[in-house]
Design a protein around this motif. Structure first.
Motif, PDB file in Angstrom:
ATOM      1  N   LEU A  21       0.836  -1.194   0.000  1.00 51.76           N
ATOM      2  CA  LEU A  21       0.000   0.000   0.000  1.00 51.76           C
ATOM      3  C   LEU A  21       0.872   1.245   0.000  1.00 51.76           C
ATOM      4  CD1 LEU A  21      -2.599  -0.984   2.763  1.00 51.76           C
ATOM      5  CD2 LEU A  21      -2.904  -1.140   0.298  1.00 51.76           C
ATOM      6  N   SER A  22       0.420   2.268  -0.722  1.00 45.74           N
ATOM      7  CA  SER A  22       1.100   3.564  -0.677  1.00 45.74           C
ATOM      8  C   SER A  22       0.104   4.643  -1.060  1.00 45.74           C
ATOM      9  CB  SER A  22       2.307   3.588  -1.622  1.00 45.74           C
ATOM     10  OG  SER A  22       1.897   3.517  -2.969  1.00 45.74           O
ATOM     11  N   TRP A  23       0.330   5.833  -0.498  1.00 54.24           N
ATOM     12  CA  TRP A  23      -0.528   6.974  -0.769  1.00 54.24           C
ATOM     13  C   TRP A  23       0.164   7.897  -1.757  1.00 54.24           C
ATOM     14  CZ3 TRP A  23      -5.459   7.163   0.980  1.00 54.24           C
ATOM     15  CH2 TRP A  23      -5.800   6.335   2.067  1.00 54.24           C
ATOM     16  N   ALA A  24      -0.629   8.573  -2.564  1.00 45.22           N
ATOM     17  CA  ALA A  24      -0.101   9.549  -3.520  1.00 45.22           C
ATOM     18  C   ALA A  24      -1.048  10.729  -3.582  1.00 45.22           C
ATOM     19  CB  ALA A  24       0.065   8.926  -4.908  1.00 45.22           C
ATOM     20  N   HIS A  25      -0.469  11.924  -3.627  1.00 42.13           N
ATOM     21  CA  HIS A  25      -1.275  13.141  -3.692  1.00 42.13           C
ATOM     22  C   HIS A  25      -1.751  13.385  -5.116  1.00 42.13           C
ATOM     23  CE1 HIS A  25      -2.668  17.209  -3.301  1.00 42.13           C
ATOM     24  NE2 HIS A  25      -1.685  17.690  -4.052  1.00 42.13           N
ATOM     25  N   ARG A  26      -3.037  13.723  -5.258  1.00 43.18           N
ATOM     26  CA  ARG A  26      -3.596  14.052  -6.563  1.00 43.18           C
ATOM     27  C   ARG A  26      -3.413  15.540  -6.828  1.00 43.18           C
ATOM     28  NH1 ARG A  26      -7.857  11.142  -8.622  1.00 43.18           N
ATOM     29  NH2 ARG A  26      -7.722  12.644 -10.328  1.00 43.18           N
ATOM     30  N   PRO A  27      -2.745  15.936  -7.934  1.00 44.42           N
ATOM     31  CA  PRO A  27      -2.578  17.369  -8.239  1.00 44.42           C
ATOM     32  C   PRO A  27      -3.927  18.058  -8.402  1.00 44.42           C
ATOM     33  CG  PRO A  27      -1.149  16.010  -9.625  1.00 44.42           C
ATOM     34  CD  PRO A  27      -2.066  15.076  -8.914  1.00 44.42           C
ATOM     35  N   GLY A  28      -4.049  19.231  -7.816  1.00 50.89           N
ATOM     36  CA  GLY A  28      -5.279  19.999  -7.897  1.00 50.89           C
ATOM     37  C   GLY A  28      -6.286  19.698  -6.821  1.00 50.89           C
ATOM     38  N   LEU A  29      -6.025  18.685  -5.986  1.00 51.91           N
ATOM     39  CA  LEU A  29      -6.939  18.336  -4.904  1.00 51.91           C
ATOM     40  C   LEU A  29      -6.265  18.580  -3.565  1.00 51.91           C
ATOM     41  CD1 LEU A  29      -8.470  14.961  -6.185  1.00 51.91           C
ATOM     42  CD2 LEU A  29      -9.414  17.267  -6.413  1.00 51.91           C
ATOM     43  N   SER A  30      -7.053  18.968  -2.589  1.00 50.46           N
ATOM     44  CA  SER A  30      -6.529  19.181  -1.250  1.00 50.46           C
ATOM     45  C   SER A  30      -6.210  17.837  -0.597  1.00 50.46           C
ATOM     46  CB  SER A  30      -7.553  19.939  -0.403  1.00 50.46           C
ATOM     47  OG  SER A  30      -7.141  19.982   0.947  1.00 50.46           O
ATOM     48  N   PRO A  31      -4.993  17.687  -0.019  1.00 46.36           N
ATOM     49  CA  PRO A  31      -4.662  16.406   0.626  1.00 46.36           C
ATOM     50  C   PRO A  31      -5.596  16.057   1.769  1.00 46.36           C
ATOM     51  CG  PRO A  31      -2.696  17.765   0.305  1.00 46.36           C
ATOM     52  CD  PRO A  31      -3.873  18.634  -0.003  1.00 46.36           C
ATOM     53  N   ALA A  32      -6.201  17.078   2.418  1.00 45.59           N
ATOM     54  CA  ALA A  32      -7.116  16.804   3.525  1.00 45.59           C
ATOM     55  C   ALA A  32      -8.462  16.283   3.042  1.00 45.59           C
ATOM     56  CB  ALA A  32      -7.316  18.067   4.357  1.00 45.59           C
ATOM     57  N   ALA A  33      -8.791  16.521   1.777  1.00 49.72           N
ATOM     58  CA  ALA A  33     -10.100  16.111   1.267  1.00 49.72           C
ATOM     59  C   ALA A  33     -10.060  14.764   0.565  1.00 49.72           C
ATOM     60  CB  ALA A  33     -10.642  17.180   0.323  1.00 49.72           C
ATOM     61  N   ALA A  34      -9.015  14.527  -0.233  1.00 50.96           N
ATOM     62  CA  ALA A  34      -8.960  13.283  -1.000  1.00 50.96           C
ATOM     63  C   ALA A  34      -7.514  12.935  -1.296  1.00 50.96           C
ATOM     64  CB  ALA A  34      -9.751  13.411  -2.303  1.00 50.96           C
TER      65      ALA A  34
ATOM     66  N   PRO B 154       2.314  16.370 -12.447  1.00 52.51           N
ATOM     67  CA  PRO B 154       1.430  17.538 -12.573  1.00 52.51           C
ATOM     68  C   PRO B 154       1.243  17.998 -14.003  1.00 52.51           C
ATOM     69  CG  PRO B 154       3.593  18.180 -11.732  1.00 52.51           C
ATOM     70  CD  PRO B 154       3.579  16.680 -11.773  1.00 52.51           C
ATOM     71  N   GLN B 155       2.198  17.702 -14.913  1.00 52.09           N
ATOM     72  CA  GLN B 155       2.101  18.225 -16.268  1.00 52.09           C
ATOM     73  C   GLN B 155       1.195  17.400 -17.176  1.00 52.09           C
ATOM     74  OE1 GLN B 155       4.837  17.007 -14.841  1.00 52.09           O
ATOM     75  NE2 GLN B 155       6.226  15.993 -16.292  1.00 52.09           N
ATOM     76  N   GLY B 156       0.726  16.274 -16.734  1.00 51.42           N
ATOM     77  CA  GLY B 156      -0.157  15.458 -17.575  1.00 51.42           C
ATOM     78  C   GLY B 156      -0.821  14.380 -16.757  1.00 51.42           C
ATOM     79  N   GLU B 157      -1.769  13.686 -17.370  1.00 53.17           N
ATOM     80  CA  GLU B 157      -2.500  12.630 -16.679  1.00 53.17           C
ATOM     81  C   GLU B 157      -1.693  11.347 -16.730  1.00 53.17           C
ATOM     82  OE1 GLU B 157      -6.291  12.647 -18.615  1.00 53.17           O
ATOM     83  OE2 GLU B 157      -7.092  14.153 -17.239  1.00 53.17           O
TER      84      GLU B 157
END
Length: 673
Positions: A1-14, A64-67
């Protein structure tokens, strides 16, 4: 398991949760936090990891520069997966799971979450778009970080790498080894003030290493490498938590005032052995900034900015691919404006570095003005190729049971053969001459596009350590070219070679064998002259206006020798059509009180020499011999090398600059030269 931050989303929300399962399948789950309610989980994508014994991912990050999703696995590989198609399929699969075509409501969707994995077959199983297999060895990738358009990966092989993505393909630019003994690198953190912190485990301590100062900022005794840990720091305190023997351990410490003040930061940890000027960069609001490259006994090369106005040397980047000392540097170029992505005032050049353990490294340096940075210059490095004479030995099995008969060869000097672009190949080859401690003169060929550095020719004519080489180009009256080479050894002899035919034969062979060949014979030199009674420590060849060449050399005995060389070409294209003749020669015994380790021909009548006696002497050369014009004392002990250049100032007056290296670095200038 590992977590990854989604660009454009708040880490506290999702956040994104990556899950590795059987048969190399990795799932991407979006997890949303809902206060007072169970988290909302949605399956977003399925990915297939490459086959290996331990088939699971260890870290991941969204670009961050692409999907795109980049991740590292337990085998040490770096992979890139697409995200856009997975997101579209995820929306459709949610609709399928609800049994209808209308979007589901939030209330009904929460009831469907436990069964979201039951419909994962509706999502395609994506294969990697790009793969760097085993990049960090078999110990695995520990982290991936995105910063300013580049990808940084760390591993337990003791290095971190900078990678860029071009046309959805990963390309390694360079690697760096932070410090000796730090084999377990866990994470990189970029600070707001521009420092890069390396977090890892050194022996039984957790360390935070600063790439700016080159020292450990924190060292926490914890017992060794822990797979579950967390570190947090602030200007007021720092905290480190880890799991040891099933217990959660917490280490806290308040910030202490720094009692140590660095008055002048060092460029290297040991003696500077070589220096080369890359060029000058124009930055608005600054005077012209000189970009230099230095090599040292501490096994690193440093690209730095030296400002005449501020009199400060600011390192831009360090190159740490060498396993032994860096003895010599050579530059191919530099080229001026026009490099893609670097504006109209950038510098681009190929840098060759060589030294102990018969190792040559090649880099592409790209420098441009950057007013936002502390140095006002940005330097980007691309590692092009490397070569070691004993690479075949490193690949042998059970080599610990064998005795290596050949001694370790050291490269003493490098020189780029000028203007060797060939019409036979679609991609031009560059050639490099090397002076070797095993008594050989070697010529290497570089194909930058294929990242190949190949040994193409060699000769053991000198039968003793070769100290210096200088390559130069002669153009005849009819436009015919001859690539000439000058080499000097420890017995005081200087040999002159015509390497035109070996280079031409090497190009033909490389074209037929796709970049692989056995080294050719360099042949016998055209002329050998004994100019000193002992080793030649400095050598420079300069073209005279009449098409002749002035060869200046300095020796261990403090003497300087100058000879005027004439070149005549026959009608044939073979080397036999080239003949050399010494038209005039002059020697100045005891020109210095110690080894002459630097010499440069500035003009047809001016010569500059530097010695371990810390004197820089300007000589006038003419019918009356060598006449000293001026003597300048410099402050660098144990002088190793010098480099010179000229700048046209207002009124078309030439100003000469000289940079000296040894136990330090110093730049001098003058107009009376």
């Amino acid at each position: 398991l590992s977590w990854a931050h989604r660009p454009g989303l708040s880490p506290a929300a999702a956040a994104a949760l990556l899950v590795s399962g059987p048969e190399g399948e990795m799932l991407w789950l979006d997890v949303a936090h809902r206060p007072g309610r169970a988290p909302w989980v949605r399956l977003m994508g399925r990915y297939l990891l490459p086959p290996c014994k331990q088939r699971w991912h260890t870290c991941a990050a969204f670009l961050p520069q692409g999907e795109l999703l980049v991740c590292g696995d337990r085998r040490g590989s770096l992979l890139v997966f697409p995200c856009s198609s997975s997101s579209a399929w995820a929306a459709e699969s949610t609709t399928i799971a609800s049994g209808g075509t209308d979007p589901v409501s939030e209330e009904s969707r929460s009831e469907l979450e436990p069964s979201c994995l039951l419909h994962k077959g509706a999502l395609p199983l994506e294969s990697p778009l790009s793969l760097l297999f085993g990049l960090h060895g078999k110990t695995g990738v520990t982290s991936v970080t995105c910063h300013k358009g580049y990808i940084y990966s760390t591993g337990r092989d003791g290095v971190y790498r900078q990678v860029r993505l071009q046309d959805q393909q990963l390309e390694v630019l360079w690697k760096h080894r932070p410090c000796k003994g730090l084999q377990w690198i866990e994470e990189l953190r970029f600070t707001p003030d521009g420092d890069l912190l390396v977090l890892g485990f050194h022996a039984d301590n957790f360390v935070v290493w600063s790439s700016r100062t080159g020292e450990n900022l924190h060292c926490i005794p914890c017992g060794g490498g822990h797979r579950s840990w967390s570190y947090c720091s602030s200007p007021l305190a720092e905290a480190f938590a880890f799991i040891k023997s099933g217990d959660v351990m917490l280490y806290c410490r308040e910030a202490e005032p720094c009692e140590q003040q660095v008055l002048l930061a060092s460029l290297h940890g040991r003696e500077i052995t070589c220096v080369r000027r890359l060029g000058a960069v124009e930055v608005p609001g600054h005077t012209a900034l000189n970009v230099l490259v230095t090599g040292s006994e501490d096994t690193t090369a440093c690209v730095l900015v030296l400002s005449e106005h501020s009199r400060a040397a600011v390192p831009l980047t360090r190159l740490s691919d060498h396993i032994s000392s860096v003895r010599t540097l050579a530059l191919a170029g530099p080229t001026g404006p026009g490099d893609a992505g670097f504006g109209d005032k950038g510098l681009s050049a190929l840098l060759f570095s060589a030294g102990g353990r018969a190792q040559i490294e090649c880099y592409r340096l790209l420098c441009a003005g950057d007013p936002t940075s502390e140095s006002a210059v940005a330097c980007h490095v691309i590692h092009v190729a490397s070569h070691r004479l004993d690479e075949h030995w490193e690949r042998k099995k059970n080599r610990h049971k064998l005795i290596k008969m050949d001694p370790e060869t050291r490269y003493m000097s490098l020189s780029v053969v000028p203007k060797t672009t060939t019409e036979q190949l679609s991609t031009p080859w560059k050639f490099l001459a090397a002076a070797c401690s095993d008594g050989s003169v070697r010529v290497f060929g570089l194909l930058e596009a294929a990242r190949k550095l190949v040994l193409v020719a060699e000769s053991f004519h000198h039968q003793r350590c070769v100290l210096k080489v200088e390559a130069f180009l002669h153009t005849g009256t009819g436009g015919e070219r001859r690539h000439l080479l000058c080499s000097a050894a420890t017995d005081g002899s200087v040999a002159f070679w015509d390497i035109t035919s070996p280079i031409r034969d090497a190009v033909d062979t490389l074209h037929q064998t796709e970049g692989e060949m056995q080294p050719l014979a360099l042949g016998a030199p055209l002329l050998t002259v004994t100019v000193h009674s002992c080793g030649v420590n400095s050598l420079h060849v300069s073209k005279m206006p009449e098409g002749q060449y002035l060869v200046a050399s300095g020796s261990d005995d403090g003497s300087i020798h100058v000879c005027l060389l004439g070149v005549s070409l026959g009608r044939g294209e073979a080397t036999a059509g080239t003949s050399l003749q010494v038209l005039e020669r002059l020697s100045r015994p005891c020109a210095h009180a110690a080894h002459v380790t630097g010499i440069r021909v500035l003009r047809s009548d001016l010569l500059l020499s530097a010695s371990v006696d810390q004197r820089l002497i300007l000589w006038q050369w003419g019918q009356g011999g060598l006449i000293p014009l001026s003597t300048t004392f410099f402050h660098v002990p144990d002088l190793a090398e010098l480099d010179c250049w000229e700048v046209a100032e207002a009124g078309k007056e030439l100003r000469y600059y000289c940079v000296l290296c040894g136990q330090g670095l110093e730049m001098l200038s003058g107009t009376a030269l």
